[in-house]
Structures are given as C-alpha cells and as structure tokens.
Motif scaffolding. Structure first.
Motif, mmCIF file in Angstrom:
data_model
loop_
_atom_site.group_PDB
_atom_site.id
_atom_site.type_symbol
_atom_site.label_atom_id
_atom_site.label_comp_id
_atom_site.label_asym_id
_atom_site.label_seq_id
_atom_site.Cartn_x
_atom_site.Cartn_y
_atom_site.Cartn_z
ATOM 1 N N TRP A 35 -111.214 88.877 125.371
ATOM 2 C CA TRP A 35 -110.356 89.828 125.966
ATOM 3 C C TRP A 35 -110.724 91.276 125.588
ATOM 4 C CZ3 TRP A 35 -105.366 86.669 126.181
ATOM 5 C CH2 TRP A 35 -105.756 85.499 127.123
ATOM 6 N N THR A 36 -110.648 91.487 124.325
ATOM 7 C CA THR A 36 -111.089 92.957 123.806
ATOM 8 C C THR A 36 -112.385 93.477 124.416
ATOM 9 O OG1 THR A 36 -109.902 92.292 121.839
ATOM 10 C CG2 THR A 36 -111.099 94.312 121.784
ATOM 11 N N GLU A 39 -111.743 94.234 127.935
ATOM 12 C CA GLU A 39 -110.816 95.433 128.104
ATOM 13 C C GLU A 39 -111.756 96.567 128.145
ATOM 14 O OE1 GLU A 39 -106.521 97.085 126.133
ATOM 15 O OE2 GLU A 39 -107.708 95.585 125.208
ATOM 16 N N THR A 40 -112.594 96.703 126.952
ATOM 17 C CA THR A 40 -113.590 97.793 126.702
ATOM 18 C C THR A 40 -114.671 98.002 128.003
ATOM 19 O OG1 THR A 40 -113.274 97.365 124.414
ATOM 20 C CG2 THR A 40 -115.206 98.688 124.952
ATOM 21 N N TYR A 57 -105.613 86.831 130.862
ATOM 22 C CA TYR A 57 -105.716 88.352 130.564
ATOM 23 C C TYR A 57 -104.725 89.311 131.362
ATOM 24 C CZ TYR A 57 -108.214 92.612 130.639
ATOM 25 O OH TYR A 57 -108.581 94.164 130.567
ATOM 26 N N VAL A 61 -102.987 91.174 128.401
ATOM 27 C CA VAL A 61 -103.610 92.674 128.332
ATOM 28 C C VAL A 61 -103.196 93.505 129.396
ATOM 29 C CG1 VAL A 61 -105.801 93.787 127.911
ATOM 30 C CG2 VAL A 61 -105.519 91.413 127.083
ATOM 31 N N GLU A 63 -103.841 96.130 131.458
ATOM 32 C CA GLU A 63 -104.870 96.986 132.090
ATOM 33 C C GLU A 63 -106.155 97.259 130.830
ATOM 34 O OE1 GLU A 63 -104.561 99.165 134.722
ATOM 35 O OE2 GLU A 63 -102.894 97.898 135.312
#
Length: 129
Positions: A35-36, A39-40, A57, A61, A63
């Motif tokens: 997920w990181t 997200e990036t 997600y 997370v 957004e």
C-alpha cells in the motif's frame, strides 16, 4: 531532529520518484501488493494497473483514491496470480515485507523491491560535515 526525519522522508520519496520515472515508459503499467508503494505511485500519477486489497486500502489509507480502472489483485499476502496474468503488468513493485512473493510474481512480470523505510531509527543521527 524533526527536520532530519522530514529530510530523510523527502529524500526517500524523491529517490523513489526518480527511480520510477527512470523506469517509466508511456505504456508502463505497474502492479503492487504494498500500500505504501501504491500510495506513492498514485500520488505521482504513475500508471498503475493492479493493487492488492483495494477495499482495505480505501479504509486504511484512503487518499490518494485508487481509480476504478485499476484491478484488485486479491489479498496482499496471496495475490490472485491468474487474474494478474490475464493482463500482466510491465513491472510488479514490492517492499521487502513481501519478498516471499517474488518467485511467484516473477513468473508473470519482473519484480522490483523498494524499501521506503529505513530499518535503523533516524532520530539522533547526525550528518557528517
């Protein structure tokens, strides 16, 4: 000390973005179970084809939002390889936390691992002049 952490975070993100742009082509499509990384990628408008566990997600997370065109590849620890193989990504991006998936994911597309977090604590470190 806070400035050191912020600088380190920005440096890691900047390095990641430069690596992504270097690997990028107009047709590139990336998949990720992390997920990181998702997200990036979404934050820099990179072409994402597949992200794992999208409903979770969105809850954890939120957004940036995953576009409807992005396929949900199943569980992060057990991605749906058949679904992923139907429209294989150009590259699958993972973090070291998911390194155990590499042999299975490599059968579909090349796998690259990115570590966005430093394993050693940054607090108290000083840069050498």
């Amino acid at each position: 000390m806070r400035h050191t952490n912020l600088f380190s975070l920005l440096a890691h993100c900047g390095l990641f973005a430069v690596c992504m742009l270097h690997l990028s082509t107009a047709q590139a499509q990336w998949a990720t179970v992390d997920w990181t990384i998702a997200e990036t990628l979404l934050a820099i408008d990179a072409p994402v084809s597949s992200v794992a566990q999208q409903s979770d997600y969105q809850e954890w997370v939120g957004e940036p939002h995953i576009p409807d065109s992005v396929t949900d590849m199943g569980l992060r620890t057990q991605p749906n390889l058949e679904l992923l193989a139907q429209v294989p990504p150009e590259q699958t991006l993972i973090s070291p936390m998911f390194a155990g998936l590499t042999p299975r994911l490599e059968r579909i597309a090349p796998v690259t691992s990115f570590s966005l977090y430093s394993p050693a604590p940054i607090l108290g470190r000083r840069c050498k002049p």
